[in-house]
Design a protein around this motif. Structure first.
Motif, PDB file in Angstrom:
ATOM      1  N   UNK A  13       0.827  -1.207   0.000  1.00 51.75           N
ATOM      2  CA  UNK A  13       0.000   0.000   0.000  1.00 51.75           C
ATOM      3  C   UNK A  13       0.863   1.260   0.000  1.00 51.75           C
ATOM      4  N   UNK A  14       1.959   1.221   0.705  1.00 50.91           N
ATOM      5  CA  UNK A  14       2.817   2.399   0.819  1.00 50.91           C
ATOM      6  C   UNK A  14       3.377   2.823  -0.536  1.00 50.91           C
ATOM      7  N   UNK A  15       3.664   1.842  -1.388  1.00 50.36           N
ATOM      8  CA  UNK A  15       4.199   2.179  -2.709  1.00 50.36           C
ATOM      9  C   UNK A  15       3.127   2.733  -3.638  1.00 50.36           C
ATOM     10  N   UNK A  16       1.874   2.668  -3.210  1.00 47.53           N
ATOM     11  CA  UNK A  16       0.784   3.108  -4.067  1.00 47.53           C
ATOM     12  C   UNK A  16      -0.004   4.298  -3.506  1.00 47.53           C
ATOM     13  N   UNK A  17       0.462   4.836  -2.386  1.00 46.75           N
ATOM     14  CA  UNK A  17      -0.179   6.015  -1.793  1.00 46.75           C
ATOM     15  C   UNK A  17       0.873   7.094  -1.578  1.00 46.75           C
ATOM     16  N   UNK A  18       0.392   8.309  -1.395  1.00 49.31           N
ATOM     17  CA  UNK A  18       1.314   9.427  -1.211  1.00 49.31           C
ATOM     18  C   UNK A  18       1.921   9.472   0.174  1.00 49.31           C
ATOM     19  N   UNK A  19       1.170   9.032   1.183  1.00 48.31           N
ATOM     20  CA  UNK A  19       1.675   9.128   2.549  1.00 48.31           C
ATOM     21  C   UNK A  19       1.535   7.801   3.279  1.00 48.31           C
ATOM     22  N   UNK A  20       2.355   7.638   4.283  1.00 45.43           N
ATOM     23  CA  UNK A  20       2.267   6.451   5.132  1.00 45.43           C
ATOM     24  C   UNK A  20       0.912   6.407   5.826  1.00 45.43           C
ATOM     25  N   UNK A  70     -10.266   4.451  -2.446  1.00 43.23           N
ATOM     26  CA  UNK A  70      -9.568   5.606  -1.879  1.00 43.23           C
ATOM     27  C   UNK A  70      -9.363   6.691  -2.938  1.00 43.23           C
ATOM     28  N   UNK A  71      -8.878   6.297  -4.101  1.00 39.27           N
ATOM     29  CA  UNK A  71      -8.622   7.283  -5.144  1.00 39.27           C
ATOM     30  C   UNK A  71      -9.905   7.779  -5.804  1.00 39.27           C
ATOM     31  N   UNK A  72     -10.937   6.968  -5.813  1.00 41.50           N
ATOM     32  CA  UNK A  72     -12.225   7.441  -6.334  1.00 41.50           C
ATOM     33  C   UNK A  72     -12.813   8.537  -5.466  1.00 41.50           C
ATOM     34  N   UNK A  73     -12.571   8.440  -4.177  1.00 40.64           N
ATOM     35  CA  UNK A  73     -13.079   9.467  -3.259  1.00 40.64           C
ATOM     36  C   UNK A  73     -12.287  10.760  -3.362  1.00 40.64           C
ATOM     37  N   UNK A  74     -11.373  10.838  -4.276  1.00 39.29           N
ATOM     38  CA  UNK A  74     -10.584  12.049  -4.407  1.00 39.29           C
ATOM     39  C   UNK A  74      -9.438  12.073  -3.431  1.00 39.29           C
ATOM     40  N   UNK A  90      -1.701   4.926   3.616  1.00 37.20           N
ATOM     41  CA  UNK A  90      -1.492   3.480   3.531  1.00 37.20           C
ATOM     42  C   UNK A  90      -1.988   2.787   4.804  1.00 37.20           C
ATOM     43  N   UNK A  91      -1.717   3.387   5.958  1.00 35.59           N
ATOM     44  CA  UNK A  91      -2.171   2.808   7.230  1.00 35.59           C
ATOM     45  C   UNK A  91      -3.694   2.790   7.314  1.00 35.59           C
ATOM     46  N   UNK A  92      -4.326   3.861   6.871  1.00 34.79           N
ATOM     47  CA  UNK A  92      -5.789   3.916   6.899  1.00 34.79           C
ATOM     48  C   UNK A  92      -6.390   2.813   6.029  1.00 34.79           C
ATOM     49  N   UNK A  93      -5.825   2.620   4.857  1.00 33.84           N
ATOM     50  CA  UNK A  93      -6.324   1.582   3.957  1.00 33.84           C
ATOM     51  C   UNK A  93      -6.068   0.205   4.555  1.00 33.84           C
ATOM     52  N   UNK A  94      -4.903   0.039   5.193  1.00 34.88           N
ATOM     53  CA  UNK A  94      -4.584  -1.247   5.827  1.00 34.88           C
ATOM     54  C   UNK A  94      -5.627  -1.598   6.889  1.00 34.88           C
ATOM     55  N   UNK A  95      -6.025  -0.627   7.681  1.00 32.68           N
ATOM     56  CA  UNK A  95      -7.068  -0.866   8.691  1.00 32.68           C
ATOM     57  C   UNK A  95      -8.352  -1.328   8.003  1.00 32.68           C
ATOM     58  N   UNK A  96      -8.719  -0.683   6.899  1.00 27.61           N
ATOM     59  CA  UNK A  96      -9.915  -1.079   6.164  1.00 27.61           C
ATOM     60  C   UNK A  96      -9.807  -2.512   5.644  1.00 27.61           C
TER      61      UNK A  96
END
Length: 182
Positions: free
Chosen positions: A30-37, A80-84, A40-46
């Motif tokens: 996730x970290x390699x595909x998001x701008x911030x850690x 995540x990216x769809x939500x802007x 990535x952490x928020x998505x990991x929780x999801x």
């Protein structure tokens, strides 16, 4: 450390082991595909919330478990990216004030929204103090898991697991409360 959970129940201990086994490689992905850690952490929780709601994943092979988690992570990234990239966040304390019937355009919608927020507030109030503190730090103060871990004097992994469990508990309490009021 790869092990399957086929013959074991999907209890808290096994879920914690499952989390420990896959969290790090998923966070790297996730970290390699998001701008911030933090994103990535928020998505990991999801992702792990989704896994917690799908106990059948515990019956998969390690390879199948990781493939399932990667697919969920991929889907969560798309969402995540769809939500802007970032939904507008508001402090939890202000959320209770959103359901002001006088400012709502639709009184019926305002009533439903007010009841929903009251049910959510009731569910939060019934959580144990450490879980309420965790929710406050995460959603009202906007802190990330490493910062929360420091504030609470816990390990970061323990905070992540506690957050997943707290949100699952809160969701269950909220839905049970809604069913009672139907």
């Amino acid at each position: 450390m790869h092990q399957t959970f086929r013959e074991q129940t999907w209890d808290e201990t096994h879920f914690a082991l499952f989390y420990q086994q896959y969290a790090s490689p998923l966070l790297d992905y996730l970290r390699t595909r998001t701008r911030t850690l933090e994103d990535a952490e928020d998505i990991l929780v999801d992702v792990f919330l989704a896994a917690r709601q799908a106990p059948q994943i515990g019956h998969e092979t390690p390879r199948g478990q990781f493939a399932w988690l990667r697919q969920v992570a991929r889907n969560k990234l798309v969402d995540f990216y769809r939500r802007g990239s970032r939904a507008q966040a508001i402090p939890l304390e202000h959320a209770w004030n959103l359901a002001d019937p006088e400012t709502a355009h639709d009184p019926e919608q305002a009533l439903v929204q007010s009841e929903t927020l009251d049910q959510l507030r009731t569910a939060v109030e019934h959580l144990p103090a450490p879980q309420r503190e965790l929710l406050h730090l995460r959603f009202a103060e906007g802190l990330r898991c490493p910062q929360i871990a420091t504030r609470m004097g816990k390990r970061e992994g323990a905070v992540r697991i506690m957050l997943v469990r707290t949100l699952k508990t809160l969701r269950g309490m909220y839905h049970a409360n809604r069913e009672e009021h139907r």
